[in-house]
Design a protein around this motif. Structure first.
Motif, PDB file in Angstrom:
ATOM      1  N   LEU A 190       0.820  -1.213   0.000  1.00 27.83           N
ATOM      2  CA  LEU A 190       0.000   0.000   0.000  1.00 27.83           C
ATOM      3  C   LEU A 190       0.852   1.260   0.000  1.00 27.83           C
ATOM      4  O   LEU A 190       0.533   2.237  -0.688  1.00 27.83           O
ATOM      5  CB  LEU A 190      -0.911  -0.007   1.232  1.00 27.83           C
ATOM      6  N   LEU A 191       1.939   1.248   0.785  1.00 23.91           N
ATOM      7  CA  LEU A 191       2.773   2.428   0.960  1.00 23.91           C
ATOM      8  C   LEU A 191       4.235   2.096   0.692  1.00 23.91           C
ATOM      9  O   LEU A 191       4.697   0.991   1.001  1.00 23.91           O
ATOM     10  CB  LEU A 191       2.637   2.965   2.392  1.00 23.91           C
ATOM     11  N   ASP A 192       4.959   3.054   0.163  1.00 17.98           N
ATOM     12  CA  ASP A 192       6.385   2.920  -0.107  1.00 17.98           C
ATOM     13  C   ASP A 192       7.150   3.170   1.190  1.00 17.98           C
ATOM     14  O   ASP A 192       7.125   4.274   1.733  1.00 17.98           O
ATOM     15  CB  ASP A 192       6.792   3.927  -1.180  1.00 17.98           C
ATOM     16  N   VAL A 193       7.814   2.144   1.692  1.00 19.63           N
ATOM     17  CA  VAL A 193       8.510   2.259   2.965  1.00 19.63           C
ATOM     18  C   VAL A 193       9.552   3.384   2.935  1.00 19.63           C
ATOM     19  O   VAL A 193       9.791   4.051   3.951  1.00 19.63           O
ATOM     20  CB  VAL A 193       9.146   0.896   3.335  1.00 19.63           C
ATOM     21  N   ASP A 194      10.171   3.617   1.793  1.00 17.43           N
ATOM     22  CA  ASP A 194      11.219   4.629   1.697  1.00 17.43           C
ATOM     23  C   ASP A 194      10.673   6.050   1.617  1.00 17.43           C
ATOM     24  O   ASP A 194      11.432   7.012   1.733  1.00 17.43           O
ATOM     25  CB  ASP A 194      12.099   4.359   0.478  1.00 17.43           C
ATOM     26  N   ALA A 195       9.362   6.184   1.430  1.00 17.97           N
ATOM     27  CA  ALA A 195       8.755   7.516   1.325  1.00 17.97           C
ATOM     28  C   ALA A 195       8.086   7.950   2.622  1.00 17.97           C
ATOM     29  O   ALA A 195       7.450   9.008   2.657  1.00 17.97           O
ATOM     30  CB  ALA A 195       7.731   7.529   0.194  1.00 17.97           C
ATOM     31  N   MET A 196       8.232   7.178   3.688  1.00 19.74           N
ATOM     32  CA  MET A 196       7.583   7.507   4.953  1.00 19.74           C
ATOM     33  C   MET A 196       8.306   8.647   5.670  1.00 19.74           C
ATOM     34  O   MET A 196       9.503   8.848   5.471  1.00 19.74           O
ATOM     35  CB  MET A 196       7.521   6.268   5.842  1.00 19.74           C
ATOM     36  N   PRO A 197       7.587   9.374   6.517  1.00 23.03           N
ATOM     37  CA  PRO A 197       8.175  10.546   7.176  1.00 23.03           C
ATOM     38  C   PRO A 197       9.059  10.223   8.376  1.00 23.03           C
ATOM     39  O   PRO A 197       9.497  11.141   9.077  1.00 23.03           O
ATOM     40  CB  PRO A 197       6.936  11.350   7.603  1.00 23.03           C
ATOM     41  N   ALA A 198       9.339   8.959   8.627  1.00 18.91           N
ATOM     42  CA  ALA A 198      10.220   8.535   9.720  1.00 18.91           C
ATOM     43  C   ALA A 198      10.790   7.174   9.349  1.00 18.91           C
ATOM     44  O   ALA A 198      10.273   6.505   8.440  1.00 18.91           O
ATOM     45  CB  ALA A 198       9.440   8.453  11.033  1.00 18.91           C
ATOM     46  N   PRO A 199      11.861   6.725  10.013  1.00 17.72           N
ATOM     47  CA  PRO A 199      12.412   5.402   9.708  1.00 17.72           C
ATOM     48  C   PRO A 199      11.333   4.316   9.807  1.00 17.72           C
ATOM     49  O   PRO A 199      10.618   4.241  10.805  1.00 17.72           O
ATOM     50  CB  PRO A 199      13.488   5.217  10.781  1.00 17.72           C
ATOM     51  N   THR A 200      11.217   3.511   8.776  1.00 16.04           N
ATOM     52  CA  THR A 200      10.124   2.546   8.674  1.00 16.04           C
ATOM     53  C   THR A 200      10.659   1.196   8.234  1.00 16.04           C
ATOM     54  O   THR A 200      11.516   1.115   7.348  1.00 16.04           O
ATOM     55  CB  THR A 200       9.071   3.045   7.673  1.00 16.04           C
ATOM     56  N   VAL A 201      10.148   0.141   8.858  1.00 17.61           N
ATOM     57  CA  VAL A 201      10.540  -1.219   8.517  1.00 17.61           C
ATOM     58  C   VAL A 201       9.348  -1.951   7.910  1.00 17.61           C
ATOM     59  O   VAL A 201       8.272  -2.002   8.513  1.00 17.61           O
ATOM     60  CB  VAL A 201      11.047  -1.982   9.755  1.00 17.61           C
ATOM     61  N   ASP A 202       9.544  -2.487   6.723  1.00 15.56           N
ATOM     62  CA  ASP A 202       8.590  -3.410   6.121  1.00 15.56           C
ATOM     63  C   ASP A 202       8.947  -4.785   6.676  1.00 15.56           C
ATOM     64  O   ASP A 202       9.996  -5.344   6.353  1.00 15.56           O
ATOM     65  CB  ASP A 202       8.712  -3.378   4.597  1.00 15.56           C
ATOM     66  N   THR A 203       8.092  -5.328   7.523  1.00 13.45           N
ATOM     67  CA  THR A 203       8.436  -6.551   8.242  1.00 13.45           C
ATOM     68  C   THR A 203       8.652  -7.736   7.305  1.00 13.45           C
ATOM     69  O   THR A 203       9.466  -8.616   7.599  1.00 13.45           O
ATOM     70  CB  THR A 203       7.360  -6.894   9.278  1.00 13.45           C
TER      71      THR A 203
END
Length: 229
Positions: free
Chosen positions: A202-215
């Motif tokens: 649904l969402l691009d992990v690299d475009a998030m406004p904070a560090p984000t992990v795609d599990t």
């Protein structure tokens, strides 16, 4: 390279992500035209989802343990449960096989720590967000968690079960989940965990406004570490 066994189908959409990611990682780490050594058992998700809704986790655990045993018999040297929620059955599955079962929560915690996250917004199914099994696993590894408000949790659960697992991506849902993320960050989280293997669709992990992990990706990376270790 060791052989990895995948318990997939929960959902089929995210199992595709596992297959692609594991093969990409094998190619990146070994070069050339290498690909991953995999054995897959893809379950019918509809009966599993019905048991989830009935809160019959003993039954889901028995089903997954049986699939794990079949994977081990087929040559799997480690096993992945390709779904965050179904790690509620981790102990039952791990007890049924001799091969290690690589826990998605452990892989997620390590990935969050590598990004400097100490308190993560946990986004997933209602079961993953509200039951203690996942937050406790992260807490044991030094990661604090927070979850959205109840109405947002219900909405996210619906997005997962009514849209993402059947391959439907809606811009309105993207906006709603991004709003949940911004609210969580404003409330003190310093990172995000896509603790449902479909959210990365649904969402691009690299475009998030904070560090984000795609599990799902973190899980695959841990599996490839094992396979090549």
């Amino acid at each position: 390279m060791k052989t990895i066994g995948l318990i997939g189908g929960m959902s089929a959409e995210s199992t595709t992500v596992y297959y692609q990611a594991l093969n990409r990682l094998a190619r990146e780490r070994l070069g050339g035209i290498h690909s991953a050594e995999l054995v897959i058992r893809s379950v019918d998700f509809a009966p599993i989802a019905a048991l989830q809704a009935a809160d019959d986790w003993a039954a889901t655990g028995a089903i997954l343990a049986g699939h794990a045993q079949a994977l081990e018999a087929a040559g799997a040297e480690a096993i992945l449960i390709c779904a965050n929620t179904m790690h509620l059955n981790y102990d039952q599955v791990a007890a049924g096989v001799g091969a290690p079962v690589i826990h998605i929560g452990d892989a997620t915690a390590e990935a969050l720590k590598a990004r400097g996250v100490t308190k993560t917004l946990l986004l997933g199914t209602r079961y993953t967000m509200e039951k203690p099994f996942y937050a406790e696993r992260l807490a044991a590894m030094g990661i604090e968690t927070a979850i959205p408000e109840k109405a947002e949790r219900e909405r996210l659960h619906a997005i997962i079960y009514e849209e993402l697992i059947v391959g439907v991506i809606k811009p309105a849902s993207q906006a709603q989940v991004l709003a949940m993320i911004r609210a969580g960050l404003a409330a003190g989280c310093d990172g995000v965990a896509f603790a449902c293997t479909e959210i990365g669709l649904l969402l691009d992990v690299d475009a998030m406004p904070a560090p984000t992990v795609d599990t799902a990706i973190a899980h695959c990376e841990a599996a490839m570490d094992f396979a090549l270790g």
